[in-house]
Design an enzyme around this catalytic site. Sequence first.
Site, PDB file in Angstrom:
ATOM      1  N   ARG A 145       3.327  20.470   6.414  1.00  7.86           N
ATOM      2  CA  ARG A 145       4.216  19.424   6.925  1.00  7.86           C
ATOM      3  C   ARG A 145       5.392  19.957   7.732  1.00  7.86           C
ATOM      4  NH1 ARG A 145       6.805  16.231   4.101  1.00  7.86           N
ATOM      5  NH2 ARG A 145       6.655  14.432   5.478  1.00  7.86           N
ATOM      6  N   TYR A 179       5.626  18.618  11.484  1.00  7.65           N
ATOM      7  CA  TYR A 179       6.758  17.798  11.947  1.00  7.65           C
ATOM      8  C   TYR A 179       8.106  18.171  11.344  1.00  7.65           C
ATOM      9  CZ  TYR A 179       3.453  14.971   9.056  1.00  7.65           C
ATOM     10  OH  TYR A 179       2.492  14.536   8.193  1.00  7.65           O
ATOM     11  N   GLU A 231       0.807  -1.227   0.000  1.00  7.26           N
ATOM     12  CA  GLU A 231       0.000   0.000   0.000  1.00  7.26           C
ATOM     13  C   GLU A 231       0.836   1.271   0.000  1.00  7.26           C
ATOM     14  OE1 GLU A 231      -3.647  -1.575   2.782  1.00  7.26           O
ATOM     15  OE2 GLU A 231      -1.984  -0.507   3.694  1.00  7.26           O
ATOM     16  N   GLY A 240       1.814   5.023  -0.587  1.00  3.03           N
ATOM     17  CA  GLY A 240       1.098   6.281  -0.821  1.00  3.03           C
ATOM     18  C   GLY A 240       2.091   7.342  -1.249  1.00  3.03           C
ATOM     19  N   ARG A 241       2.888   7.780  -0.268  1.00  5.64           N
ATOM     20  CA  ARG A 241       3.884   8.830  -0.515  1.00  5.64           C
ATOM     21  C   ARG A 241       4.770   8.529  -1.722  1.00  5.64           C
ATOM     22  NH1 ARG A 241       5.768  11.874   3.625  1.00  5.64           N
ATOM     23  NH2 ARG A 241       5.081  10.284   5.095  1.00  5.64           N
ATOM     24  N   TYR A 286       0.764  14.300   0.608  1.00  8.04           N
ATOM     25  CA  TYR A 286       0.419  14.936   1.879  1.00  8.04           C
ATOM     26  C   TYR A 286       0.575  16.461   1.859  1.00  8.04           C
ATOM     27  CZ  TYR A 286       0.697  10.035   3.219  1.00  8.04           C
ATOM     28  OH  TYR A 286       0.515   8.682   3.263  1.00  8.04           O
ATOM     29  N   CYS A 330      -1.075  33.909   9.622  1.00  8.36           N
ATOM     30  CA  CYS A 330      -0.844  34.589  10.886  1.00  8.36           C
ATOM     31  C   CYS A 330      -0.422  33.614  11.976  1.00  8.36           C
ATOM     32  CB  CYS A 330      -2.099  35.338  11.295  1.00  8.36           C
ATOM     33  SG  CYS A 330      -2.521  36.583  10.091  1.00  8.36           S
ATOM     34  N   GLU A 331       0.711  32.993  11.751  1.00  6.64           N
ATOM     35  CA  GLU A 331       1.297  32.042  12.700  1.00  6.64           C
ATOM     36  C   GLU A 331       2.803  32.150  12.539  1.00  6.64           C
ATOM     37  OE1 GLU A 331      -0.072  29.579  14.706  1.00  6.64           O
ATOM     38  OE2 GLU A 331      -2.117  30.176  14.180  1.00  6.64           O
TER      39      GLU A 331
HETATM   40  C1  LIG Z   1      -0.805   6.028   5.370  1.00  3.14           C
HETATM   41  C2  LIG Z   1      -0.981   4.602   5.085  1.00  3.14           C
HETATM   42  C3  LIG Z   1      -0.367   4.018   3.974  1.00  3.14           C
HETATM   43  C4  LIG Z   1       0.566   4.791   3.061  1.00  3.14           C
HETATM   44  O1  LIG Z   1       1.707   5.226   3.727  1.00  3.14           O
HETATM   45  P1  LIG Z   1       2.880   5.964   2.921  1.00  3.14           P
HETATM   46  O2  LIG Z   1       3.862   6.308   3.966  1.00  3.14           O
HETATM   47  O3  LIG Z   1       2.283   7.160   2.286  1.00  3.14           O
HETATM   48  O4  LIG Z   1       3.389   4.985   1.917  1.00  3.14           O
HETATM   49  C5  LIG Z   1      -0.627   2.689   3.712  1.00  3.14           C
HETATM   50  N1  LIG Z   1      -1.438   1.966   4.506  1.00  3.14           N
HETATM   51  C6  LIG Z   1      -2.045   2.488   5.587  1.00  3.14           C
HETATM   52  C7  LIG Z   1      -2.937   1.656   6.407  1.00  3.14           C
HETATM   53  C8  LIG Z   1      -1.834   3.821   5.919  1.00  3.14           C
HETATM   54  O5  LIG Z   1      -2.432   4.326   7.004  1.00  3.14           O
END
Ligand SMILES: *Cc1c(COP(=O)(O)O)cnc(C)c1O
Length: 432
Positions: free
Chosen positions: A331, A335, A291, A293-294, A391, A362-363
């Site tokens: 971001r 963090y 899975e 994402g990033r 993100y 304004c921060e």
């Molecule tokens: C956020 C998330 C991802 C993706 O994470 P990345 O760091 O963006 O690759 C995959 N699975 C679950 C359950 C997540 O919460």
Amino acid sequence: MKQSECLGVNEQGHLTIGGCDTVELAKEYGTPLYVLDESGVRAACTSYRQSIERFYQGKGMVCYASKAFCCKEICRIMDSEQMGLDVVSEGELYTALQAGFPPERICFHGNNKTDHELRYALESNIGLFIVDNVYELERLNSFAHEMGKKAAISFRIKPGVDAHTHEFIRTGQIDSKFGVALETGEAMQIVKEALKLENVILKGVHCHIGSQIFELEPFELAAQRMIEFMAQVKEETGYTIEQLDLGGGFGICYTEKDAALRYDSYMEKVSVVVKESCERLHFPQPFMMLEPGRSIVGSSGITLYTAGAIKEIPDIRTYAAIDGGMTDNPRYALYQSEYEAIVANKADQPKTMVVTLAGKCCESGDLLGENMPIQPVTSGDIVAVLSTGAYNYSMASNYNRLCRPAVVMVKDGACRVIVKRESLQDLVRNDL
Ligand SMILES: *Cc1c(COP(=O)(O)O)cnc(C)c1O
């Protein structure tokens, strides 16, 4: 996929992305502006997909974690790339369905799905529910019963691996709001509970050990523990869990300090551990799910801004203010994530200046970075912040009533808007 693969510098000394001049893009569409390179996004999908074909004989699926960047066009691209799609809310599910994404390849995550969300996902015939806890399990089963359906489920498991401490601390992982723990017996208990229910079908187990991870060992250890658990389930109940989802979390390069691995090295290493563990425990090799994402969208995106006030505080620092900030990229404020910045209209010049890139909110904490090396920046310059594909848009807000920027997709020198810039009317649309 490195950032540099979609970026270039043209004869005018301007930064290019996907063959498009960023200064021209800023002129045509205004700033702040998100720009995403389609070829880069597709190449990342291909890399993950091929890694399963090569190293795991094609027995698996790559699901894009849509929270990294969710809009209809991204969903369409993921569909055309034969990816699955992770959603964590009604809104992400709705977006995917509106884009025509096939529901059978949608996986629904989240630690606190509402009744409404569970019913909506059941009605939509999504492929898989990643169930987080017993409360969710029982409600899902009873809603499925009411609707005369059987829901395919997987369980979110805490494998006791904490990728961020560089040690595999047990308590660190038990103390997480996500999932059920292995060590306490909670995971085995929920599996046994599910096997008693009529309207859920247990397909898999799932873990996700963190984000922006550069080491492979935590993934290998998680894979091993998960296979051991699956074998234990078979031993205690006779039931074979068919799917193993190892989550996302693969790191990308934000600055040159980050040493990202090739995305296919993940599957290459993990498949060895999975195969060995299965052999050792006489357990059939599971259908594998990843899975990311990033790492699908992050490196292929940049944000363009116009520099405004430049404030030099002698012997302290120079603030260069841009026309966006924590509203389009929270971001750094959240963090202290580091980014690389370039003056897009001076991209052929050396970075002889160091600035703190400040937003317009304004921060005091509204910064995009401190002590960033950059080309000599003056008011009116176009500033590009790199690797903002993940993100950023998805975490954007309307704080200070700023409008969310447009998103432009580029590919081989062509560009098109995939998300319109928010308007002032949009801001007051729901005000009564
Ligand atoms: C956020 C998330 C991802 C993706 O994470 P990345 O760091 O963006 O690759 C995959 N699975 C679950 C359950 C997540 O919460």
